[in-house]
Design an enzyme around this catalytic site. Structure first.
Site, PDB file in Angstrom:
ATOM      1  N   GLY A 231      49.118  84.645 -15.486  1.00  0.00           N
ATOM      2  CA  GLY A 231      48.776  83.271 -15.096  1.00  0.00           C
ATOM      3  C   GLY A 231      48.394  82.381 -16.267  1.00  0.00           C
ATOM      4  O   GLY A 231      48.307  81.160 -16.121  1.00  0.00           O
ATOM      5  N   GLU A 232      48.149  82.981 -17.436  1.00  0.00           N
ATOM      6  CA  GLU A 232      47.798  82.158 -18.601  1.00  0.00           C
ATOM      7  C   GLU A 232      48.993  81.326 -19.040  1.00  0.00           C
ATOM      8  O   GLU A 232      50.122  81.826 -19.070  1.00  0.00           O
ATOM      9  CB  GLU A 232      47.459  83.087 -19.775  1.00  0.00           C
ATOM     10  CG  GLU A 232      46.023  83.068 -20.164  1.00  0.00           C
ATOM     11  CD  GLU A 232      45.750  84.032 -21.310  1.00  0.00           C
ATOM     12  OE1 GLU A 232      46.550  84.085 -22.260  1.00  0.00           O
ATOM     13  OE2 GLU A 232      44.739  84.740 -21.216  1.00  0.00           O
TER      14      GLU A 232
ATOM     15  N   ARG B  97      38.073  63.510  -5.621  1.00  0.00           N
ATOM     16  CA  ARG B  97      37.415  63.468  -4.305  1.00  0.00           C
ATOM     17  C   ARG B  97      36.082  64.202  -4.344  1.00  0.00           C
ATOM     18  O   ARG B  97      35.279  64.093  -3.440  1.00  0.00           O
ATOM     19  CB  ARG B  97      38.337  64.076  -3.236  1.00  0.00           C
ATOM     20  CG  ARG B  97      39.523  63.186  -2.912  1.00  0.00           C
ATOM     21  CD  ARG B  97      40.441  63.804  -1.897  1.00  0.00           C
ATOM     22  NE  ARG B  97      41.104  64.997  -2.409  1.00  0.00           N
ATOM     23  CZ  ARG B  97      41.951  65.757  -1.705  1.00  0.00           C
ATOM     24  NH1 ARG B  97      42.224  65.426  -0.449  1.00  0.00           N
ATOM     25  NH2 ARG B  97      42.520  66.804  -2.232  1.00  0.00           N
ATOM     26  N   GLN B  98      35.882  64.974  -5.406  1.00  0.00           N
ATOM     27  CA  GLN B  98      34.612  65.714  -5.523  1.00  0.00           C
ATOM     28  C   GLN B  98      33.650  64.896  -6.381  1.00  0.00           C
ATOM     29  O   GLN B  98      33.310  65.274  -7.498  1.00  0.00           O
ATOM     30  CB  GLN B  98      34.872  67.082  -6.139  1.00  0.00           C
ATOM     31  CG  GLN B  98      35.804  67.903  -5.268  1.00  0.00           C
ATOM     32  CD  GLN B  98      35.903  69.331  -5.743  1.00  0.00           C
ATOM     33  OE1 GLN B  98      34.918  69.936  -6.135  1.00  0.00           O
ATOM     34  NE2 GLN B  98      37.095  69.881  -5.696  1.00  0.00           N
TER      35      GLN B  98
ATOM     36  N   HIS C  89      40.718  58.172  -6.689  1.00  0.00           N
ATOM     37  CA  HIS C  89      40.253  58.206  -5.303  1.00  0.00           C
ATOM     38  C   HIS C  89      39.003  57.364  -5.050  1.00  0.00           C
ATOM     39  O   HIS C  89      38.895  56.722  -4.011  1.00  0.00           O
ATOM     40  CB  HIS C  89      40.019  59.643  -4.857  1.00  0.00           C
ATOM     41  CG  HIS C  89      39.509  59.722  -3.460  1.00  0.00           C
ATOM     42  ND1 HIS C  89      40.305  59.418  -2.378  1.00  0.00           N
ATOM     43  CD2 HIS C  89      38.281  59.994  -2.973  1.00  0.00           C
ATOM     44  CE1 HIS C  89      39.593  59.532  -1.278  1.00  0.00           C
ATOM     45  NE2 HIS C  89      38.366  59.880  -1.608  1.00  0.00           N
TER      46      HIS C  89
ATOM     47  N   LYS D 142      37.938  57.160  10.815  1.00  0.00           N
ATOM     48  CA  LYS D 142      38.280  58.585  10.680  1.00  0.00           C
ATOM     49  C   LYS D 142      37.017  59.371  10.323  1.00  0.00           C
ATOM     50  O   LYS D 142      36.146  58.865   9.624  1.00  0.00           O
ATOM     51  CB  LYS D 142      39.314  58.724   9.551  1.00  0.00           C
ATOM     52  CG  LYS D 142      39.752  60.130   9.255  1.00  0.00           C
ATOM     53  CD  LYS D 142      40.698  60.171   8.048  1.00  0.00           C
ATOM     54  CE  LYS D 142      39.971  60.527   6.770  1.00  0.00           C
ATOM     55  NZ  LYS D 142      40.838  60.644   5.590  1.00  0.00           N
TER      56      LYS D 142
ATOM     57  N   ARG E 107      35.762  63.233   8.829  1.00  0.00           N
ATOM     58  CA  ARG E 107      36.185  64.536   8.298  1.00  0.00           C
ATOM     59  C   ARG E 107      35.038  65.526   8.403  1.00  0.00           C
ATOM     60  O   ARG E 107      33.903  65.195   8.045  1.00  0.00           O
ATOM     61  CB  ARG E 107      36.614  64.395   6.835  1.00  0.00           C
ATOM     62  CG  ARG E 107      37.234  65.676   6.266  1.00  0.00           C
ATOM     63  CD  ARG E 107      37.604  65.527   4.806  1.00  0.00           C
ATOM     64  NE  ARG E 107      38.761  64.688   4.569  1.00  0.00           N
ATOM     65  CZ  ARG E 107      40.029  65.121   4.588  1.00  0.00           C
ATOM     66  NH1 ARG E 107      40.294  66.380   4.865  1.00  0.00           N
ATOM     67  NH2 ARG E 107      41.012  64.292   4.323  1.00  0.00           N
TER      68      ARG E 107
HETATM   69  C1  R5P Z   1      40.736  60.565   1.959  1.00  0.00           C
HETATM   70  O1  R5P Z   1      39.742  59.893   1.968  1.00  0.00           O
HETATM   71  C2  R5P Z   1      41.954  60.257   1.146  1.00  0.00           C
HETATM   72  O2  R5P Z   1      42.124  58.887   0.959  1.00  0.00           O
HETATM   73  C3  R5P Z   1      43.199  60.872   1.749  1.00  0.00           C
HETATM   74  O3  R5P Z   1      43.427  60.282   3.002  1.00  0.00           O
HETATM   75  C4  R5P Z   1      43.045  62.347   1.916  1.00  0.00           C
HETATM   76  O4  R5P Z   1      42.369  62.924   0.851  1.00  0.00           O
HETATM   77  C5  R5P Z   1      44.383  62.998   2.049  1.00  0.00           C
HETATM   78  O5  R5P Z   1      44.228  64.382   2.229  1.00  0.00           O
HETATM   79  P1  R5P Z   1      44.994  65.128   3.382  1.00  0.00           P
HETATM   80  O6  R5P Z   1      46.440  64.764   3.235  1.00  0.00           O
HETATM   81  O7  R5P Z   1      44.746  66.591   3.105  1.00  0.00           O
HETATM   82  O8  R5P Z   1      44.406  64.689   4.678  1.00  0.00           O
END
Ligand code: R5P
Length: 294
Positions: free
Chosen positions: A38-39, A95-96, A129, A191, A193
């Protein structure tokens, strides 16, 4: 006039070549060989010239290996460069950006520090993001928008009474910008999550405004497709017309593309921050101009 050398990482070779042409720069390819364990072994195709070196490498899947490649290229570039600009069109880990659950690590912060300690003086991303992630790069981070490139392309499609839709509140500003440039109205879905399972749920109800209208569903990225699938199924139940997805980074992991099509989406249009079957919008001009402006 600044003389650039552009190094194209293996995740972004084509885009790097395009940027290099626009900058009239020397192009250096990063060859990647992956060992059975994997390197990765990275070798430059030629010696970069001294001056400003631009490294182009998205940290798309395989995310960690592409990140190590970016850091290794920056380390090597130090031998030649007065200045290193890291262009990371798709910035993984963005996103993190906060500790959602106790014990979680803000990895984007660690990445910002690693790039800085690799003597990178500017980091350029496209539609990162979150603003919080961008802040981790302090004054050396800059984000550019792909909206105008996406809008220019989507304007060529013939759509019936088009309406812009954001699948969540986080994308509100993006959808608003898109709608302003496209000259249409926009709506935002609610939405939720689940932070443990990652599953998403649409909380919006009865959205009459979408009935019989063609929709442009705008998002920054598609990973598993979960968010787009949920949004598309909901919008189809509201009796909308065609759904076109416009996104900057289409990672489309596993069978995401198929799942999205099965949910009723007619077309996915994305940029070449992540190369793939949907990445028909070229952002090399936007990036080349941003590089010249750093
Ligand atoms: C979320 O806030 C982002 O804007 C995307 O909607 C999300 O990260 C997309 O990830 P997935 O396709 O896995 O839902």
């Amino acid at each position: 006039m600044v003389k650039y050398t552009v190094i194209g990482g293996s995740a972004s070779e084509e885009l790097a070549r395009k940027i290099s042409k626009r900058l009239k720069a020397q192009f250096v390819k990063a060859n990647l060989r992956t060992f059975p364990d994997g390197e990765g072994k990275i070798t430059l195709s030629s010696e970069p010239k001294n001056g400003t070196i631009v490294i182009v490498q998205s940290t798309a899947p395989p995310v960690d290996s592409n990140l190590i490649q970016m850091l290794s290229l920056a380390h090597k570039a130090q031998e030649y460069a007065d200045r290193i600009i890291a262009v990371i069109p798709y910035m993984g880990y963005a996103r993190q950006d906060r500790e959602f659950l106790p014990g979680e690590i803000i990895t984007i912060k660690a990445i910002a520090k690693m790039l800085k300690s690799s003597k990178v003086s500017d980091v350029l991303t496209v539609d990162i993001h979150s603003k919080i992630s961008l802040k981790q790069f302090k004054s050396y981070g800059r984000d550019v928008s792909a909206t105008q490139d996406l809008v220019r392309h989507i304007k060529k499609l013939v759509l019936r009474n088009p309406l812009i839709v954001s699948p969540d509140m986080g994308g509100r500003h993006r959808a608003e910008q898109f709608a302003n440039q496209y000259n249409a109205e926009f709506v935002v879905l609610q939405k939720k999550r689940n932070r443990t399972t990652g599953k998403v749920k649409i909380l919006s109800e009865n959205l009459d405004i979408v009935k019989d209208r063609d929709l442009i569903l705008v998002d920054d990225m598609i990973s598993t497709g979960g968010s787009i699938v949920k949004a598309a199924k909901f919008l189809k139940r509201q009796k909308c017309g065609r759904i076109i997805v416009a996104c900057t980074h289409a990672l489309l992991v596993n069978d995401a593309h198929k799942k999205i099509r099965n949910a009723g989406v007619s077309k996915i249009i994305s940029t070449n921050t992540v190369p793939g079957t949907t990445s028909i919008v070229d952002i090399s001009d936007t990036l080349a101009k941003a590089i010249q402006g750093t």
